[in-house]
Design an enzyme around this catalytic site. Sequence first.
Site, PDB file in Angstrom:
ATOM      1  N   SER A   8      40.555  34.526  39.708  1.00  0.00           N
ATOM      2  CA  SER A   8      41.041  33.584  39.770  1.00  0.00           C
ATOM      3  C   SER A   8      42.288  32.747  40.285  1.00  0.00           C
ATOM      4  O   SER A   8      41.993  32.020  41.670  1.00  0.00           O
ATOM      5  CB  SER A   8      42.760  32.994  37.931  1.00  0.00           C
ATOM      6  OG  SER A   8      42.576  32.016  37.624  1.00  0.00           O
ATOM      7  N   HIS A  65      38.798  28.876  32.527  1.00  0.00           N
ATOM      8  CA  HIS A  65      36.929  29.169  32.987  1.00  0.00           C
ATOM      9  C   HIS A  65      36.396  28.656  32.014  1.00  0.00           C
ATOM     10  O   HIS A  65      34.982  29.395  32.240  1.00  0.00           O
ATOM     11  CB  HIS A  65      37.251  30.153  33.796  1.00  0.00           C
ATOM     12  CG  HIS A  65      38.642  30.669  34.650  1.00  0.00           C
ATOM     13  ND1 HIS A  65      38.114  30.285  35.658  1.00  0.00           N
ATOM     14  CD2 HIS A  65      39.867  31.239  34.274  1.00  0.00           C
ATOM     15  CE1 HIS A  65      39.197  30.537  36.675  1.00  0.00           C
ATOM     16  NE2 HIS A  65      40.262  31.465  36.058  1.00  0.00           N
TER      17      HIS A  65
END
Length: 394
Positions: A92, A195
Amino acid sequence: MLVIVAPGQGAQTPGFLEPWLEDPTFASRFEWLSTVAGIDLAHYGTEADADTIRDTQIAQPLLVATGLVAALELFPHPTDAFGKVSAVAGHSVGEIAAAAGARVITAEQAMVLVRERGKAMAQAAGTTPTGMTAVLGGDREEVLAAIEKHGLTAANDNGPGQLVAAGTMEQLAAFADEPPAKARLMPLSVAGAFHTHHMEPAVGHLASLARSVSVHDPRTRVISNRDGRVVHDGREVLARIVGQIASPVRWDLCMDTMLDLGVTGFLEMPPAGTLTGIARRALKGVETFALKTPDQLDEARAFCEKHGEFSEIETTPTWRMVVSPAKGTFHIAPEAADADVLAAGTTIGEIASLRDRSAVAAPHGGQVVEWLVEDGDLVSPGQPLLRLHPEGGQ
C-alpha cells in the site's frame, strides 16, 4: 537474492521511533522530511497515542519518512544498496517508500505525495461511512464468493488465509451476519474502505499532482502491488502508485514474484513485523529479517551481505533497457524482430505464463543495440530483454 520491503498503514505503534531518534543523524534527516511534509512526525512517532497515529493523514507520512531515513542508516552510502538489493516492494503506502528507495522519485517528492495521499484519502473516507474487515482462515474461494455476494471488495489479498474485505458499513454488517465457513472476522480500525472505488476522488487529486513529478527509471526491480509485475519504467511506477489508492493490494502476487525471482532473503524496513509475519507463512525457505530498532543495524547489514547479489540493472543505464515484467516464455513480436530503430511504445513481444499473457513495450524507444534473449526463451521477472540507445543516440 535480497528483497527489501516497506510496510503499509497499521504497522505503526506508539513510541516506535524513540530509539531511532536517539541518533543525531537520523533525527536531523527525519526533521528535514517532517519539514517537507509540514507535520511534526517526530512527535507522532514518540509521544502520540495509538488513536492519534491511526489517523490516515498522520500514519502515512510517518511510515514513509521512517522507511526512507532508516534505509540511509542501513546503507550509509546509498549506491551500495544497488549492488545488493535485487528487488523492492511496498505494501500500500509502502510503495511510495519503495519507489524512492529505487530512485524513481526523490525523498522530498515522496513526502509531498504521501502527505497529499493521506489528506485525500481521509477526505474521500468522510464522504460515505465505510470500513474494512480482515478475514482470517476459511476456504479461499468461499471467502471470495462471500465478499462478492455482499458487494464488498477484497481490498488486500495477503496470501493464504489473509484477505481483507472493504465496503460500506452496511455491507460489512451484513457480511458479519453471514460469515464464510471456518473464517474469523476482525473489523479493522481504519478510516474507510481503502483500495476500493470509494477512494476514486483521492486518485484524481494525486493524479493531477503526479503529472508535475519528474521521475527516473528504477535502479532495481520494483514489484507492483497491482499485479505482482516487475515495473521498470519510472512513469509507470508512479502511475501505478496513484491508481493503487482505489485498487486492491495483491501482496500475494508480489510474493509469487519474489519466489519466481529466487529470493532467499526478505528484509522489512521499520516499523517491521507485519510483512515478515506474512512472509514466514507464505515464502517457505526464505530467510526473513524484521528491522525494528537501530541496535539491529549491524545484524541487518550482515543479512544484506549474506543474501545480496550483483544486479545487472544497477550497472546498466536503465533508460536504454527493456526488461521482463514477469516470469514466463518470451515471444518476440515480428515487427520488432528485424527493426533497427523502435519508436517509443513499440510492442517488442509478450510474456506467456501459466496465469496470462502480457505485452512488453519499449517505453523510450531508440536504436536497437542487441537482443539479450531469443524467441521462446524462458525469462524471469526483471530480466533485461533488449538494449537500446536513446532516440537520437549515436
